[in-house]
Design a protein around this motif. Structure first.
Motif, mmCIF file in Angstrom:
data_model
loop_
_atom_site.group_PDB
_atom_site.id
_atom_site.type_symbol
_atom_site.label_atom_id
_atom_site.label_comp_id
_atom_site.label_asym_id
_atom_site.label_seq_id
_atom_site.Cartn_x
_atom_site.Cartn_y
_atom_site.Cartn_z
ATOM 1 N N PHE A 175 1.122 5.028 -2.455
ATOM 2 C CA PHE A 175 1.361 3.902 -1.546
ATOM 3 C C PHE A 175 0.217 3.655 -0.348
ATOM 4 O O PHE A 175 0.091 2.469 0.054
ATOM 5 C CB PHE A 175 2.868 3.872 -0.734
ATOM 6 N N ALA A 176 -0.455 4.535 -0.369
ATOM 7 C CA ALA A 176 -1.495 4.711 0.769
ATOM 8 C C ALA A 176 -2.553 3.510 0.381
ATOM 9 O O ALA A 176 -3.025 3.031 1.226
ATOM 10 C CB ALA A 176 -2.194 5.925 0.748
ATOM 11 N N TYR A 177 -2.608 3.234 -0.989
ATOM 12 C CA TYR A 177 -3.526 2.166 -1.167
ATOM 13 C C TYR A 177 -3.233 1.068 -0.795
ATOM 14 O O TYR A 177 -3.954 0.108 -0.331
ATOM 15 C CB TYR A 177 -3.936 2.077 -2.796
ATOM 16 N N MET A 178 -1.906 0.714 -0.820
ATOM 17 C CA MET A 178 -1.406 -0.547 -0.636
ATOM 18 C C MET A 178 -1.589 -0.738 1.178
ATOM 19 O O MET A 178 -1.745 -1.851 1.583
ATOM 20 C CB MET A 178 0.192 -0.545 -0.857
ATOM 21 N N LEU A 179 -1.333 0.227 1.757
ATOM 22 C CA LEU A 179 -1.257 0.399 3.318
ATOM 23 C C LEU A 179 -2.721 0.111 3.801
ATOM 24 O O LEU A 179 -2.989 -0.246 4.787
ATOM 25 C CB LEU A 179 -0.869 1.562 3.856
ATOM 26 N N GLN A 180 -3.608 0.625 2.891
ATOM 27 C CA GLN A 180 -5.059 0.243 3.192
ATOM 28 C C GLN A 180 -5.386 -1.210 2.882
ATOM 29 O O GLN A 180 -6.353 -1.819 3.661
ATOM 30 C CB GLN A 180 -6.049 1.057 2.324
ATOM 31 N N SER A 181 -4.667 -1.810 2.313
ATOM 32 C CA SER A 181 -5.029 -3.202 1.835
ATOM 33 C C SER A 181 -4.361 -4.345 2.567
ATOM 34 O O SER A 181 -4.691 -5.407 2.819
ATOM 35 C CB SER A 181 -4.968 -3.616 0.531
ATOM 36 N N CYS A 182 -3.054 -3.927 3.160
ATOM 37 C CA CYS A 182 -1.875 -4.692 3.762
ATOM 38 C C CYS A 182 -1.384 -3.776 4.915
ATOM 39 O O CYS A 182 -0.958 -2.814 4.572
ATOM 40 C CB CYS A 182 -1.061 -5.263 2.667
ATOM 41 N N PRO A 183 -0.824 -4.550 6.235
ATOM 42 C CA PRO A 183 -0.278 -3.851 7.119
ATOM 43 C C PRO A 183 1.250 -3.505 6.474
ATOM 44 O O PRO A 183 1.741 -4.176 5.489
ATOM 45 C CB PRO A 183 0.079 -4.970 8.223
ATOM 46 N N GLY A 184 1.867 -2.425 6.948
ATOM 47 C CA GLY A 184 3.096 -1.938 6.225
ATOM 48 C C GLY A 184 3.621 -0.683 6.672
ATOM 49 O O GLY A 184 2.908 -0.008 7.665
#
Length: 406
Positions: free
Chosen positions: A347-356
């Motif tokens: 999920f780290a990749y998603m957090l690199q691309s979008c706040p969350g």
């Protein structure tokens, strides 16, 4: 689509702020146990993703299949308001189940030992609950991700256009967490999980007869000295306030008792909670490998394979989770700025691309849960309604803020 067109005039319809109904929870438990009995490895979640897609379509949602391979994204759009993403992972682990449960894995060598069957069910139940509610406005993207365990499914979904095709203001994910009491939650304003990288080191010596070591350069001696030196990186070169783990997990050399081998190979892993520390440790390893063997007349080379990055929460999104959890679970049951885990999560990749934000849901009921990745582990079904309430609470907080701004 009829279900989505119902209005608040239907007084018998629930609010999305209500707790999920017992009938929905009974249904959700059945879904979860079916997923558990039919686990599938990363990028092979064909049955799982099809089951998920069909259920989402039965709720009246717009569904997109095949995002990032076997990923599924469903969208609920109703009126105006921010677009928020909610994510669940679907894949299982390549290990044999030994639980004795009636719903145990029916696939040899494959089981849901990390609770992804439960995470998928929480998100499905959240989707149905929201579709049946009358007062939700805004947009939700329900993200069902493949291959979290080792396949970097989040990255593949992003590369496949996840955030371009489904724009969102923020994205949230949860994980059940043995060791935390049921009814509690942990979230950090920064790192939740560590990065995970691997390294391969090749020591080039010179082979010889074991009775005449002076005629060669023993790569095993060099390797053992290097292993000892590598341990000083964390113990002496990195501040004790900066968490890091460097583990040598394999040394391979030699084929016979009476032969000093030509080469030796060292393999291991590095985990960090900081991007800066991650980079510095890689530099230190490279320096040691390039310089230490030369003192013995040998040479060394290293190859790094970067794995999952640090799972780094956006502080404002983490605070939102904290406040929502405090209102639902009670402030005394929320662990804020808790000790991060040295395990990793894509999920780290998603957090690199979008706040969350990514948070842990306590899994220990009357009896402590088995650890994650244990052959007798099973997801605690009592967490399903809690997860639904938390996801809906996060959405409610955005809706309230949007109304206030209007």
């Amino acid at each position: 689509m009829q279900r989505l067109k119902r209005t608040a005039e239907n007084n018998n319809m629930p609010s999305f702020q209500d707790a999920p109904t017992s009938s929905l929870m009974d249904q959700a438990c059945a879904w979860r146990r079916d997923f558990h009995a039919h686990p599938e490895l990363g990028y092979h979640e064909h049955r799982t993703s099809e089951q998920v897609a069909r259920l989402l379509e039965s709720f009246g949602l717009t569904v997109t299949r095949g995002v990032g391979g076997t990923g599924v994204v469903a969208t609920l759009q109703r009126g105006t308001g921010p677009a928020i993403g909610l994510r669940a992972d679907m894949d299982a682990l390549p290990m044999q189940e030994n639980s004795g449960l009636a719903h145990a894995s029916t696939h040899d060598g494959c089981m849901h030992a990390c609770g992804h069957d439960g995470h998928t069910t929480v998100l499905l139940a959240t989707a149905q609950h929201l579709c049946e509610a009358t007062d939700f406005t805004g947009t939700v993207h329900f993200i069902f991700q493949p291959a979290e365990e080792t396949g970097a499914g989040a990255r593949r979904m992003i590369e496949d256009g996840l955030f371009e095709q489904f724009p969102m203001q923020a994205v949230y994910g949860l994980h059940n967490w043995p060791g935390l009491r049921q009814g509690s939650l942990a979230v950090n304003p920064g790192a939740m999980m560590a990065s995970q990288d691997t390294f391969n080191i090749l020591i080039q010596g010179s082979g010889s007869h074991a009775a005449m070591p002076e005629n060669g350069i023993d790569p095993i001696v060099v390797a053992t000295q290097l292993v000892s030196a590598l341990q000083t990186i964390v113990s002496r070169r990195i501040s004790p306030l900066d968490a890091a783990v460097l583990s040598v997990t394999m040394i391979e050399a030699g084929t016979a008792y009476n032969v000093i081998p030509h080469t030796a190979t060292i393999r291991g892993t590095v985990r960090c909670l900081s991007r800066d520390v991650r980079s510095r440790i890689q530099e230190m390893i490279a320096t040691m490998v390039n310089t230490l063997p030369s003192a013995f007349g040998a040479t060394g080379t290293v190859a790094f394979r970067e794995g999952y990055p640090v799972t780094q929460n956006d502080p404002a999104c983490a605070e939102r989770v904290r406040d929502v959890a405090a209102s639902i679970l009670g402030a005394e049951n929320v662990r804020w700025d808790t000790r991060a885990s040295m395990a990793s999560e894509d999920f780290a990749y998603m957090l690199q691309s979008c706040p969350g934000a990514y948070f842990w849901l306590g899994a220990d009921g009357a009896e402590a849960s088995r650890p994650l990745h244990h052959p007798a582990y099973d997801f605690n079904d009592a967490l399903i309604p809690v997860g639904v309430r938390l996801f809906c609470g996060i959405l409610k907080s955005y809706q309230a803020a949007s109304v206030h701004q209007t």
